[in-house]
Write a protein that holds these residues in place. Structure first.
Motif, short mmCIF file in Angstrom:
data_model
loop_
_atom_site.label_atom_id
_atom_site.label_comp_id
_atom_site.label_asym_id
_atom_site.label_seq_id
_atom_site.Cartn_x
_atom_site.Cartn_y
_atom_site.Cartn_z
N TYR B 144 0.84 -1.21 0.00
CA TYR B 144 0.00 0.00 0.00
C TYR B 144 0.87 1.25 0.00
O TYR B 144 0.65 2.18 -0.79
CB TYR B 144 -0.93 -0.01 1.22
N LEU B 145 1.90 1.27 0.85
CA LEU B 145 2.78 2.44 0.93
C LEU B 145 3.52 2.66 -0.39
O LEU B 145 3.73 3.78 -0.82
CB LEU B 145 3.77 2.28 2.08
N LEU B 146 3.91 1.55 -1.05
CA LEU B 146 4.58 1.68 -2.34
C LEU B 146 3.65 2.34 -3.35
O LEU B 146 4.07 3.19 -4.13
CB LEU B 146 5.00 0.31 -2.86
N GLU B 147 2.37 1.95 -3.30
CA GLU B 147 1.41 2.51 -4.26
C GLU B 147 1.19 4.00 -4.02
O GLU B 147 0.90 4.74 -4.94
CB GLU B 147 0.06 1.77 -4.16
N THR B 148 1.30 4.44 -2.75
CA THR B 148 1.12 5.87 -2.49
C THR B 148 2.36 6.67 -2.89
O THR B 148 2.43 7.86 -2.63
CB THR B 148 0.82 6.14 -1.00
#
Lengths: 261, 197
Positions: B144-148
């Motif tokens: 999720y953090l990578l996607e943000t």
């Protein structure tokens, strides 16, 4: 609780007879080649042309595939899926397909495949090693080469203590359950079950520590004199040659990384 | 020479015999926790215990060997994570020397420091060996953090930092509870008994 405590399969094969240190050096050569060696397909080739044929040579192919399937496929599969979906876009990457709001790119899939195949080499090389090498054999061989005997004691003693403690743990779990302890109810009940299960186990095992310390002190545990070994482990000229060969591979793998391309 | 002397003093026979039991405690409690389906690992209670009563070097050794044994006997996926276990034991030992294993609220601080260490040490392993996303469930947070738009290192570290404290504070508190349950006479046989009394 599950599983016996070694992967070792007792069998007569040329891979079983290889000196434990030689096999260990081989495992590290595989791992370092997979992570540092050149080429996208190298890790896959190492598995197909190296590790799998060796598992046939060691006559442990069935156990190898079963263990790799149980321990590795879930890990590697999950890793591959997650990384191909979530690999960060770097702008000009080619989009392979779209899932919901996520782009699966060619670069992402390549990166995911490379990582997954490297992890596969790393873990399955160890599986092959452990299937054909008894831990205590490895320890006696390393002790003979100068590893401190106390280290060897710690490793072999631990491998014996864990199954004993697992047996004790399942007795305690059964006993507490029969007294009405709830081990699969609500979250709070399961947290509450932790202490009644671990308490008796831990204190029981710690009490034995003192007795065992006295027992091994009485058997010259801390003596500095050289100790003799009951088992002789073969170490042939071929073993030595093989070790040099694998060391050379390791050096070449690192070298290929440093070589200006 | 002073350092090697003081390290040697930490390894008396009691320490050597405690280490295998501590590793077995790590493994078996880890498995009990899995049976109870609790959202923590608690697989380094034995390591913290050794670190508290026998110092940072014994703790580091216990952590390292614990991962090696785990790899040898249960799951070879454990091998590459041994530096994390090493530093858990090492930092726990220094926390004990600093007097953080004397009252329960100080133990919480020790647990937090251990968690911080574990988060820092496991980040490069996760990033360089596994490309950031490992096989654990917390990888969904990393993803999720990578996607943000966060960088890989930052995403992995933030995930670890969210996950580790609960586990390591609980670990430290349980190790403390075990120590409190042992008799003074028993503890006195360990080289650093003064750390916990």
């Amino acid at each position: 609780m599950k599983d016996k405590l070694t992967f070792y399969i007792e069998r007569e094969s040329s891979l079983h007879r290889v000196n434990p240190l030689t096999k260990l050096v081989m495992v590290f050569a595989f791992i370092i080649l997979a992570f540092f060696g050149p080429g996208f397909w190298l890790p896959s080739l190492l598995v197909v042309l190296g590790i799998i044929p060796l598992s046939f040579l060691g006559r442990v192919q069935r156990e190898y595939f079963r263990t790799a399937g149980r321990l590795l496929l879930p890990v590697v599969g999950f890793l591959f899926l997650m990384q191909s979906v979530f690999h960060p876009d770097v702008g000009d990457s080619r989009v392979l397909l779209q899932v919901w709001v996520l782009n699966v790119t060619v670069e992402g899939v390549r990166f995911a495949y490379l990582t997954a195949s490297r992890i596969f080499v790393m873990v399955s090389a160890f599986i092959l090693f452990l299937l054909t090498t008894h831990p205590s054999e490895l320890m006696s061989d390393l002790t003979r080469r100068g590893l401190s005997g106390t280290f060897a004691y710690v490793i072999t003693a631990t491998l014996q203590i864990i199954p004993q403690m697992q047996a004790k743990a399942s007795t305690i779990i059964d006993a507490q359950r029969s007294r009405g302890l709830d081990t699969d109810g609500s979250f709070r009940k399961r947290v509450g079950a932790l202490l009644p299960l671990t308490g008796p186990l831990v204190f029981g095992s710690l009490v034995e520590v003192e007795e065992r310390a006295i027992a091994i002190e009485a058997r010259a545990f801390t003596s500095k004199l050289e100790k003799t070994s009951l088992r002789e482990i073969p170490d042939t000229k071929l073993d030595k040659a093989a070790r040099w060969f694998f060391l050379l591979l390791i050096v070449l793998a690192f070298g290929s990384k440093l070589w200006p391309s | 020479m002073k350092l090697t002397e003081s390290i040697k003093k930490d390894f008396n026979t009691m320490t050597w015999v405690l280490i295998p039991v501590a590793i077995a405690i790590n493994v078996v409690i880890g498995q009990i926790v899995a049976i109870l389906k609790l959202p923590v690992y608690l697989d380094s209670i034995g390591t913290v215990l050794v670190a508290a009563v026998a110092g940072p070097w014994a703790g580091a050794l216990t952590g390292t060997l614990s991962n090696i044994i785990w790899g040898l006997a249960i799951d070879p996926n454990a091998f590459p994570w041994f530096p994390v276990a090493l530093f858990i034991g090492f930092v726990a030992g220094w926390c004990a020397i600093g007097g953080l294993f004397k009252t329960w609220w100080k133990v919480v601080i020790a647990g937090f420091l251990i968690a911080l260490t574990a988060a820092i040490v496991s980040t490069p392993i996760a990033v360089y060996l596994y490309g950031g996303i490992t096989a654990s469930g917390s990888s969904f947070i990393t993803a999720y953090l990578l996607e943000t738009g966060k960088g890989v290192v930052q995403a992995v570290f933030s995930t670890n930092f969210l996950v580790e404290p609960v586990d390591k504070i609980a670990t430290a508190l349980l190790a403390y509870a075990i120590i409190k349950g042992l008799s003074k006479r028993y503890l006195a046989r360990f080289p650093r008994a003064e750390n916990v009394s």
